[in-house]
Design an enzyme around this catalytic site. Structure first.
Site, PDB file in Angstrom:
ATOM      1  N   GLU A  28       0.843  -1.189   0.000  1.00 48.16           N
ATOM      2  CA  GLU A  28       0.000   0.000   0.000  1.00 48.16           C
ATOM      3  C   GLU A  28       0.877   1.237   0.000  1.00 48.16           C
ATOM      4  OE1 GLU A  28      -1.949   1.146   3.803  1.00 48.16           O
ATOM      5  OE2 GLU A  28      -1.550  -0.923   4.370  1.00 48.16           O
ATOM      6  N   CYS A  63      -3.015 -12.200 -15.353  1.00 47.86           N
ATOM      7  CA  CYS A  63      -2.938 -11.710 -16.733  1.00 47.86           C
ATOM      8  C   CYS A  63      -4.291 -11.304 -17.316  1.00 47.86           C
ATOM      9  CB  CYS A  63      -2.280 -12.762 -17.620  1.00 47.86           C
ATOM     10  SG  CYS A  63      -0.533 -13.033 -17.225  1.00 47.86           S
TER      11      CYS A  63
END
Length: 340
Positions: free
Chosen positions: A103, A129
């Site tokens: 984060e 993906c």
């Protein structure tokens, strides 16, 4: 089938799709030289990456360029090509697998660097993906609902650090054939960036309409490909078999609602020669309609599909039907039709 396996979009168009190529070309021959002692000791044939995966080159970023810098460049390029001002954007989705920290999100830097307004939502959407395809679908749903007007989907990938760590491991004298096979897919990765801008179709009659598509999950295969910053462990055969079955199931599930057998182009997520040929054969695609980019870009993760679409854009004509097809580790598969 109950649920949301197939879906349609009502008022969303692709206004632009752009890509940024990483400038450093790294050949598979370079990798062969670095792994020469290991390949000889394990009795692997020469030019293994080229012969098995079909990847001759991949790209890395220049020193000092980060994946999120490239995503910003791709986003700015897509906004300019779409003729959309940053102040008009209501949503930014970053779909990158690459990240430096847990984060904050990668999206916040890209939001800031693109000069998007405080009113523009921004977040990361990660699904291996398949992330860019998921981002397109989510943004289209929000545009269809009227919640936002314009959305930017971005992706930036950097394979260098993962590949450097993998090469170092594979050079160890204790590396076995099983170790090499498990990490082989990591060597096919590449770096690159892409972005797309979506908006309301009724206000952009010359744009490319997102029609809809199909999603399918095969999460019983969630342990076949597990990646981290330092490397990726892949059951290559299991991933091929499971992913292929998922694509075939999704294809046949969609057929009652869609006529995808006669598309003008099939833009797939780019993995390797074996994966591409297996999909072409399994659902009987015309190979001349399947553009190939993995030999010189490698597998650029979620950026592979939009980079390939951007490369094909200049050869597409108004009214052409394009099917975007992707599979992500986990496994998840998705297909989205765009009318050019």
């Amino acid at each position: 089938m109950a649920g949301n396996a197939t879906f349609r979009h009502s008022n969303t168009a692709l206004l632009s799709v752009s890509s940024v190529e990483a400038p450093r070309i790294v050949s598979s021959t370079d990798f062969d030289h670095r792994l020469a002692a290991t390949l000889k000791r394990l009795k692997f044939p020469p030019r293994l990456l080229e012969r098995v995966a079909g990847v001759t080159h991949r790209r890395w970023w220049a020193a000092g360029t980060s994946f999120d810098d490239a995503a910003v460049d791709a986003g700015a390029k897509a906004l300019a090509e779409a003729g959309v001002e940053a102040s008009e954007v209501g949503l930014l989705i970053n779909t990158s697998v690459t990240r430096r920290n847990l984060e904050p999100s990668v999206a916040v830097k890209i939001h800031h660097e693109l000069g998007l307004p405080s009113s523009a939502m921004n977040f990361d959407l990660a699904n291996a993906c398949l992330g860019f395809v998921n981002g397109l679908i989510l943004a289209a749903n929000m545009i269809d609902s009227g919640q936002i007007k314009y959305a930017v989907i971005v992706n930036g990938e950097d394979a260098q650090s993962t590949q450097e760590a993998t090469l170092a491991r594979l050079q160890r004298p204790e590396t076995t054939r099983d170790d090499f096979n498990r990490e082989f897919a990591t060597l096919t990765l590449g770096s690159g960036a892409a972005a797309a801008v979506l908006g309301p179709a009724n206000e952009h009659p010359g744009a490319h309409r997102l029609v809809g598509g199909v999603m399918r999950a095969g999460t019983e295969h969630h342990e076949l490909c597990v990646g981290g910053i330092d490397g990726m462990s892949t059951d290559t055969k299991g991933l091929l078999d499971g992913g292929l079955q998922l694509v075939v199931d999704a294809w046949h599930e969609a057929m009652p609602d869609w006529d995808w057998a006669a598309m003008d182009r099939y833009v797939t997520h780019q993995v390797s020669n074996a994966y591409t040929q297996a999909i072409i054969n399994a659902i009987d695609l015309d190979p001349d309609k399947v553009p190939i980019t993995f030999p010189h870009w490698g597998n650029v993760g979620p950026a592979s599909l939009p980079m390939t679409l951007a490369a094909e854009a200049q050869s597409l004509s108004s009214g052409d039907r394009i099917l975007c097809m992707g599979v992500g580790s986990g496994l998840n598969a998705g297909m989205v039709e765009i009318v050019w």
